[in-house]
Write a protein that holds these residues in place. Structure first.
Motif, PDB file in Angstrom:
ATOM      1  N   GLY A   1       0.898  -1.253  -0.057  1.00 47.17           N
ATOM      2  CA  GLY A   1      -0.013   0.023   0.063  1.00 47.17           C
ATOM      3  C   GLY A   1       0.837   1.160   0.018  1.00 47.17           C
ATOM      4  O   GLY A   1       0.528   2.071  -0.598  1.00 47.17           O
TER       5      GLY A   1
ATOM      6  N   ASN B   1      -1.072   2.835   5.136  1.00 46.89           N
ATOM      7  CA  ASN B   1      -2.066   2.091   5.670  1.00 46.89           C
ATOM      8  C   ASN B   1      -2.016   1.812   7.182  1.00 46.89           C
ATOM      9  O   ASN B   1      -1.192   0.863   7.433  1.00 46.89           O
ATOM     10  CB  ASN B   1      -1.887   0.627   4.989  1.00 46.89           C
ATOM     11  CG  ASN B   1      -3.117  -0.346   5.319  1.00 46.89           C
ATOM     12  OD1 ASN B   1      -3.750  -0.227   6.310  1.00 46.89           O
ATOM     13  ND2 ASN B   1      -2.687  -1.607   4.778  1.00 46.89           N
TER      14      ASN B   1
ATOM     15  N   ALA C   1      -9.741  -2.979   2.954  1.00 48.75           N
ATOM     16  CA  ALA C   1      -8.877  -2.020   2.088  1.00 48.75           C
ATOM     17  C   ALA C   1      -9.690  -1.366   1.134  1.00 48.75           C
ATOM     18  O   ALA C   1      -9.370  -0.153   0.740  1.00 48.75           O
ATOM     19  CB  ALA C   1      -8.001  -3.040   1.397  1.00 48.75           C
TER      20      ALA C   1
ATOM     21  N   LEU D   1     -10.598   1.700   2.937  1.00 49.13           N
ATOM     22  CA  LEU D   1      -9.725   2.566   2.986  1.00 49.13           C
ATOM     23  C   LEU D   1      -9.211   3.195   1.616  1.00 49.13           C
ATOM     24  O   LEU D   1      -9.089   4.523   1.762  1.00 49.13           O
ATOM     25  CB  LEU D   1      -8.465   1.796   3.473  1.00 49.13           C
ATOM     26  CG  LEU D   1      -7.077   2.546   3.353  1.00 49.13           C
ATOM     27  CD1 LEU D   1      -7.056   3.527   4.538  1.00 49.13           C
ATOM     28  CD2 LEU D   1      -5.903   1.682   3.559  1.00 49.13           C
TER      29      LEU D   1
ATOM     30  N   GLY E   1      -7.442   5.424   8.643  1.00 44.46           N
ATOM     31  CA  GLY E   1      -6.877   4.282   8.943  1.00 44.46           C
ATOM     32  C   GLY E   1      -7.085   4.054  10.533  1.00 44.46           C
ATOM     33  O   GLY E   1      -7.466   2.932  10.870  1.00 44.46           O
TER      34      GLY E   1
ATOM     35  N   VAL F   1      -3.569  -1.351  -2.864  1.00 44.66           N
ATOM     36  CA  VAL F   1      -4.149  -1.282  -1.654  1.00 44.66           C
ATOM     37  C   VAL F   1      -4.924  -2.727  -1.469  1.00 44.66           C
ATOM     38  O   VAL F   1      -5.101  -3.222  -0.293  1.00 44.66           O
ATOM     39  CB  VAL F   1      -5.266   0.200  -1.186  1.00 44.66           C
ATOM     40  CG1 VAL F   1      -5.812  -0.243  -0.416  1.00 44.66           C
ATOM     41  CG2 VAL F   1      -4.110   1.195  -1.197  1.00 44.66           C
TER      42      VAL F   1
END
Lengths: 506, 432
Positions: free
Chosen positions: B154, B161, B200, B203, B218, B323
């Protein structure tokens, strides 16, 4: 390949950056796009390169209308660009940078690095220069990095090549070499767009010239046009190209720098044992290609560098080892080279920026609270004195044009009781009108009997402003010479070649 | 091409002229000295007479290595002596403005550790199993290594991350539920990968598309996943433990022949499939990052997204892919908790492993192989505490529980050189 732009219009909110611009570039010609900072040249090229979407207008290649969704499309169509700020990944090797985006693979996505190295060598050989395909880009001098950019464009078979302000980071010699490469590309049949605001370069290399002002095409010119003609076309009025100044009247006060050595965080010596004296009433221009220690030198003078050895004496007071606050109080005025990061707080108002350096006591702060009326009164006075064009002192300084922002910085720095003025790149990204004003103020400061240091990477400015010119190369002083020194000697000095007889020893 | 008109002269090379001053860095000698002082104080104030027994073999090995019996305090003071030598050498190196080589620090660590173990195990009737210590370290490193790979991929693409913890926990939870329902650890592993990927994806949506500050996204994700899994654990899993929270685990998979080599065999070749996969994946990720088109583009968007954009690379899509792949790997690491380690999910059972994985990534300088090695080191530190409580260490176990975090702190403080993140790490890319 013939490039044609028809009626390109690009707006950013209320601002019309490009207003119905037409441009035709034939194969085998170098077409120069001349204009001031902020005239809309780079916007136009970003439209051409697919980075911006045009609001109106068409791009044609060989008379066929194109539509670019992104730079990938533009490149596939045969447009290559050498960016002003190189679009290279610093930690990648030359070969990796050249192959990025159109990588050749040995199946299953595995990179064919050998092939990429070969491409780099072959392309470089065609132009007679050598680039190590395995060198990391961050280790290369800027001149070589630019060649990597050129190789990158050529390796994609670009037929139309755009050079966006390519000479800003080069020595005069490197500039000459770049122009040789451009001519060679032209002779091979490429259509070349050369964006610049430097008149000398335009006349040296252009086949045709298109002048842009305030987002509009204001005229075409032949390469035989004089500097004065081109300048007045570019600015829209007659321009004074020289700075008027009397011979310097030396005083007894002086800035004396002896054995100044500065190391950066990695332990690299970026200013290497420099000694010089600037007397009251003279301007010393520190010239040289960007990144040869000028930034660190000026920051060391102001106490912004950490690892400093040697001595800086202003009127017999030692400045090395003092805090920035103490140095400012000692009477040092400082115009930083990047006003947006070091000179101004963009979100703060003009008035707030003007008193940023004097918030530690009266008259603007009493008993811990800001004296707003006094501040505004002061700000209004300075805005008038320095001709800052604004709707009001309460507006954020970030909204001003580059020239007006620089005037705010200058106004703040000059409003203390100065004993020394250090101005780094005072006219970078500033319109011609403001340049004239800023130059005039710097000369006035000199004539008041102050020592003045100006850092400039532009040889024209160095010659126009300076009484003496100190050329730096790799952190060392190549020589300190009179401003009357011929340009080719100065150019060689910028490449590290010491002058044979002229000037005094450094 | 026609003959060139002018041959430009070569630009002078950068090397000549530039001088460097090496700066004195006292970080290493100070760290080494501080640890040594603590160690010596411990040995001097609480000496442990007797001998310590180190077992190097297991019963299945081709041949047996006899149990090492060493006098505890002699070994401990030998360790202190070597530690002093290395610290002294580090002081001299710092004076001479030289970097302290990593192998010095390794020697120092090995001797101090041996001394400490001898001291701790002195007088214990049980052997201290070195094999158990090391193989347990590999086992415990599994989720950390998977997590750190998630971070590496990532962040190499420029997306910070912090949500590794969330990805691990979501993986552990999903693996528990699906493996229990289907009676298959493989199905559980698959579910964990999907869960890690979904975290992910969230995110990515916030960090890449909506350009929310990546650290905040995060942190929020970590809190969110802890909340969600804890809620479903107590409301759904606890009442239905039989059906939803009792997994079949992956068995140990000894590799015939190799597993009987002394020391190496039980440590490396008697692990579960998840550990074997880990070694393979570390290699694959390394190769992919440095030798493939995908890796070149991932690194380009993490270093200089605009440059990547100007050569026609889709920055946002490249970041999303990286990611998501990272999340999938972290999910696999999460499966460790519920289909390898034990057979059920427990509230907040990852206990900060995601943050240790983050530290492993930094310690490993954003390189998959180094990060994996760092992960193994942290696994070792965690397991040390387990092993010591088995032999009946005099150190309170609560105190030893800090060990992995202390090691992390030292590692991240930059004991082994500067760690430089990708240039565009954490910066959302805005196309003008």
């Amino acid at each position: 390949m013939k490039l044609e732009l028809r009626g390109i219009t690009k707006r950013f909110g209320a601002l019309v950056a490009n207003d119905h611009i037409d441009l035709v570039v034939e194969p085998g010609e170098i077409h120069c796009l001349l204009g001031e900072n902020g005239a809309g040249k780079s916007t136009l090229m970003n439209v051409l390169y697919g980075l911006y979407d045009a609001d109106e207008g068409q791009i044609l290649l060989d008379d066929e209308v194109q539509s670019f969704d992104g730079p990938g499309d533009a490149m596939a169509a045969g447009i290559g660009m050498v960016h002003q700020h190189f679009m290279l990944v610093p930690v990648f090797s030359v070969a990796e940078n050249v192959m990025l985006g159109h990588e050749s693979t040995r199946g299953a996505g595995v990179l064919d690095l050998a092939g990429a190295r070969r491409t780099v060598r072959e392309t470089a050989d065609r132009f007679g220069f050598h680039v190590d395909p395995d060198a990391l880009v961050e280790d290369l001098p800027v001149g070589v990095q630019q060649r990597v950019e050129i190789i990158k464009a050529l390796s994609r078979d670009a037929q139309v090549l755009v050079f966006d302000e390519p000479t800003a980071v080069l020595t005069p010699q490197e500039t000459d070499e770049l122009m040789a490469i451009m001519r060679q590309l032209r002779d091979d049949g490429a259509a070349i767009v050369f964006i610049t605001h430097k008149l000398r370069e335009v006349r040296a290399v252009a086949d045709r010239i298109t002048v842009v002002r305030h987002g509009k095409v204001v005229g075409e010119a032949a390469p035989t046009a004089t500097d004065a003609e081109l300048a007045s076309l570019m600015v829209g009025r007659a321009v004074e190209l020289t700075v008027h100044k009397e011979a310097p009247q030396h005083r007894d006060n002086a800035l004396e720098v002896a054995g100044l050595t500065v190391a950066n965080a990695d332990g690299q010596v970026v200013v290497d044992d420099i000694s010089f004296t600037v007397r009251g009433g003279e301007v010393l221009v520190v010239a040289g290609v960007q990144g040869n220690g000028q930034t660190e030198l000026t920051e060391a003078l102001l106490g912004l560098q950490e690892d400093v050895a040697g001595s800086v004496r202003l009127d017999d007071r030692e400045l090395v080892g003092r805090s920035v606050r103490q140095i400012l109080s000692a009477g040092v005025g400082f115009v930083p080279e990047d006003r947006n990061t070091d000179g101004l707080v963009g979100e703060f108002s003009i008035a707030e920026n003007l008193i940023l350096d004097r918030t530690d006591g009266p008259p603007f702060v009493r008993a811990g609270s800001l004296q707003l009326a006094r501040r505004d009164e002061f700000a209004q006075e300075k805005v008038d004195e320095f001709d800052v064009r604004t709707q009001g002192i309460g507006l954020p300084v970030g909204g001003l044009s580059g020239g007006n922002q620089q005037k705010v910085v200058l106004a703040r720095e000059m409003s203390r009781d100065l004993r020394l003025l250090v101005a780094a790149q005072p006219t970078r990204g500033v319109d011609v009108g403001s340049i004239e004003f800023i130059h005039q103020r710097i000369i006035e400061t000199r004539d008041q009997g102050l020592p003045v240091i100006v850092v400039s990477t532009e040889l024209d400015e160095a010659v126009a402003l300076g009484d003496r010119i100190m050329v730096m190369y790799r952190g060392k002083v190549v020589g300190i010479v009179p401003a009357t020194t011929p340009r080719d000697v100065l150019g060689l000095m910028m490449a590290g070649v010491a002058p044979e007889s002229e000037g005094e020893a450094a | 091409m026609s003959a060139p008109v002018t041959r430009p002269a070569p630009v002078p090379a950068q090397e000549t002229g530039a001088r460097t001053i090496d700066k004195v860095s006292w970080k290493s000698p100070i760290a080494l000295g501080a640890v040594l002082v603590l160690y010596v104080l411990l040995m001097a104030l609480a000496p442990h007479e007797g001998s310590a027994r180190f077992a190097l073999s297991t019963s299945r090995d081709f041949f047996q290595i006899p149990v090492f019996v060493v006098p505890a305090m002699t070994t401990a003071w030998l360790g202190a002596g070597v530690g002093l030598l290395v610290t002294g050498a580090a002081v001299l190196a710092a004076r001479a403005r030289r970097r302290v080589p990593l192998w010095w620090i390794s020697v120092y660590a090995v001797f101090l550790l041996t001394g400490f173990l001898a001291w701790a195990a002195a007088g214990s009737p049980r052997d201290l199993s070195v094999v158990g210590l090391l193989s347990g370290a590999v086992v415990l490193a599994v989720p950390i290594v998977y997590g750190s790979l998630s971070g590496v991929i990532g962040e190499r693409a420029g997306v910070i991350n912090i949500a590794i913890e969330a990805q691990l926990l979501a993986g552990a939870f999903s693996a528990a539920v699906v493996a229990s329902l289907t009676d298959s650890p493989w199905a559980g592993l698959l579910a964990a990968m999907v869960a890690g990927m979904l975290v992910a994806l969230v995110l990515g949506i916030f960090a890449i598309t909506y350009r929310v500050v990546q650290i905040i996204v995060g942190v929020v994700l970590n809190v969110l996943v802890i909340g969600l899994t804890s809620f479903f654990y107590s409301q759904v899993l606890v009442p239905n433990t039989e059906m939803l929270n009792a997994t079949t685990r992956f068995p140990r998979l000894p590799i015939p022949f190799l597993d009987r080599i002394p020391v190496v065999g039980p440590v490396l070749f008697n692990q579960t499939i998840l550990a074997y996969l880990m070694f393979v994946i570390v290699g694959v990720v390394w190769f992919a990052l440095y030798r493939t088109r995908w890796g070149l583009r991932v690194r380009a968007v993490g270093e200089h997204p605009k440059a990547a954009d100007t050569v026609g690379i889709n920055v946002l899509a490249t970041r999303y892919r990286a990611v998501l792949i990272g999340g999938t790997l972290a999910g696999m690491g999460g499966a460790f908790y519920t289909v390898v380690s034990i057979n059920q999910f427990g509230r907040e059972m990852t206990a900060g492993a995601g943050f240790i994985a983050l530290a492993a990534m930094i310690f490993g300088k954003w390189d998959p192989v180094r990060a994996a090695l760092a992960g193994l080191l942290f696994g070792f530190a965690t397991n040390l505490q387990n092993v010591l409580s088995v032999v009946g260490s005099p150190v309170p176990s609560q105190f030893m529980l800090m060990l992995p975090y202390v090691v992390t702190l030292f590692a991240v403080a930059g004991l082994v050189g500067r760690s430089q993140p990708p240039a565009a790490n954490g910066q959302a890319y805005v196309k003008e």
